[in-house]
Design an enzyme around this catalytic site. Sequence first.
Site, short mmCIF file in Angstrom:
data_model
loop_
_atom_site.label_atom_id
_atom_site.label_comp_id
_atom_site.label_asym_id
_atom_site.label_seq_id
_atom_site.Cartn_x
_atom_site.Cartn_y
_atom_site.Cartn_z
N ASN A 9 48.66 84.52 34.57
CA ASN A 9 48.12 83.45 33.73
C ASN A 9 48.91 82.18 34.06
O ASN A 9 50.04 82.01 33.62
CB ASN A 9 48.29 83.84 32.25
CG ASN A 9 47.91 82.72 31.31
OD1 ASN A 9 47.29 81.73 31.71
ND2 ASN A 9 48.30 82.85 30.05
N LYS A 11 48.36 79.20 33.15
CA LYS A 11 48.36 78.19 32.08
C LYS A 11 48.03 76.81 32.68
O LYS A 11 47.26 76.75 33.64
CB LYS A 11 49.70 78.20 31.34
CG LYS A 11 50.07 79.64 30.91
CD LYS A 11 51.21 79.73 29.95
CE LYS A 11 51.43 81.20 29.60
NZ LYS A 11 52.51 81.41 28.63
N HIS A 94 44.32 83.96 23.94
CA HIS A 94 45.77 83.87 24.20
C HIS A 94 46.44 83.22 22.99
O HIS A 94 45.87 82.33 22.35
CB HIS A 94 46.02 83.05 25.47
CG HIS A 94 47.45 83.10 25.90
ND1 HIS A 94 48.41 82.31 25.32
CD2 HIS A 94 48.08 83.89 26.81
CE1 HIS A 94 49.58 82.61 25.87
NE2 HIS A 94 49.41 83.54 26.78
N GLU A 96 48.59 81.00 22.73
CA GLU A 96 48.68 79.54 22.79
C GLU A 96 47.36 78.90 22.37
O GLU A 96 47.34 77.81 21.79
CB GLU A 96 49.10 79.10 24.21
CG GLU A 96 50.58 79.41 24.45
CD GLU A 96 50.93 79.66 25.91
OE1 GLU A 96 50.14 79.35 26.81
OE2 GLU A 96 52.03 80.21 26.14
N GLU A 166 50.74 90.95 23.58
CA GLU A 166 51.75 89.93 23.87
C GLU A 166 52.44 89.50 22.59
O GLU A 166 51.91 88.66 21.85
CB GLU A 166 51.09 88.71 24.50
CG GLU A 166 50.37 88.99 25.80
CD GLU A 166 50.25 87.73 26.65
OE1 GLU A 166 50.77 87.75 27.77
OE2 GLU A 166 49.69 86.73 26.18
N GLY A 172 57.40 83.31 27.20
CA GLY A 172 58.11 82.15 27.73
C GLY A 172 59.52 81.99 27.16
O GLY A 172 60.12 80.93 27.31
N SER A 213 57.40 87.35 29.08
CA SER A 213 58.63 87.32 29.88
C SER A 213 58.76 88.51 30.84
O SER A 213 59.85 89.03 31.04
CB SER A 213 59.87 87.22 28.98
OG SER A 213 59.82 86.02 28.22
P1 PGA Z 1 55.39 84.54 30.12
O1 PGA Z 1 53.90 84.31 29.57
O2 PGA Z 1 55.30 85.65 31.13
O3 PGA Z 1 55.77 83.23 30.75
O4 PGA Z 1 56.23 84.91 28.96
C1 PGA Z 1 53.05 85.39 29.32
C2 PGA Z 1 51.74 84.90 28.77
O5 PGA Z 1 51.72 83.92 28.01
O6 PGA Z 1 50.69 85.48 29.06
#
Ligand code: PGA
Length: 254
Positions: A9, A11, A94, A96, A166, A172, A213
């Site tokens: 992903n 983003k 997601h 976000e 998640e 992140g 992460s």
């Molecule tokens: P990250 O993001 O691996 O940077 O923690 C995962 C995600 O948001 O799908």
Amino acid sequence: MRKPILAGNWKMNKTPVEAVNFVLELEPFVAGFADVESIVCPPFVALPGVAAALKGSSLGVGAQNLHWAESGAYTGEVSAPMLKGWVDYVIIGHSERRQYFAETDESVNKKLKAALQHGLKPIVCVGEDLGQNEAGVTDAFVNAQVKAAFEGVSAEQARGVVVAYEPIWAIGTGKNATPEVANRVGGEVVRGAISELYGDDVAQEVRVQYGGSTNEKNIGELMAMPDIDGALVGGASLKAAVFAEMVRVTAEIY
Ligand code: PGA
């Protein structure tokens, strides 16, 4: 046996030119690992270029979002028929999107049904935030999110859906759920909710990813868990060598 699936992903990262250059670099590394399904999810504007660059490749393409309507007065939105032809997969709900763009269980459900109706393969995201985790309500919250997402989806359609667990506190942040916790929530809670809805046969077919992460160092222990079938990878998917290594490690374990 469920085929492992690693999705990057991206983003809001990489211009269309950077995206094409990136997949041309990544593709030769992952092409040899046919037992792992590898997918990149670039921003909308990079999809046509990336899809063209990957034509005939085993490296798949996904979008990061879609609108539930086919067309209409929805400024700035992109629909399933517009994505069709460029992508196989689409990420839905997601955290976000839920956090910054007011997506709800209801919009996630509408998007899931639109994706399925148009033959796109959905990756539906669920997961609790830090407060919920600390309050001990993770299981009830995630169970409810899964059930709300699948409302009105048939058992036949449900089989092809990927669910990404998640935990928001792990995205992140460099913190991740231990493999045991990821496996327990992915199995007992996510697969458990699907089993409650459709029975164990469907639940055993649905692939469950962990996200938050993940990187080339921790992917091995996560993928070794019986109920974790893959990862939705954020930051670590932006470096070709790192994502390629995650695919290689996954292929070695399966
Ligand atoms: P990250 O993001 O691996 O940077 O923690 C995962 C995600 O948001 O799908």
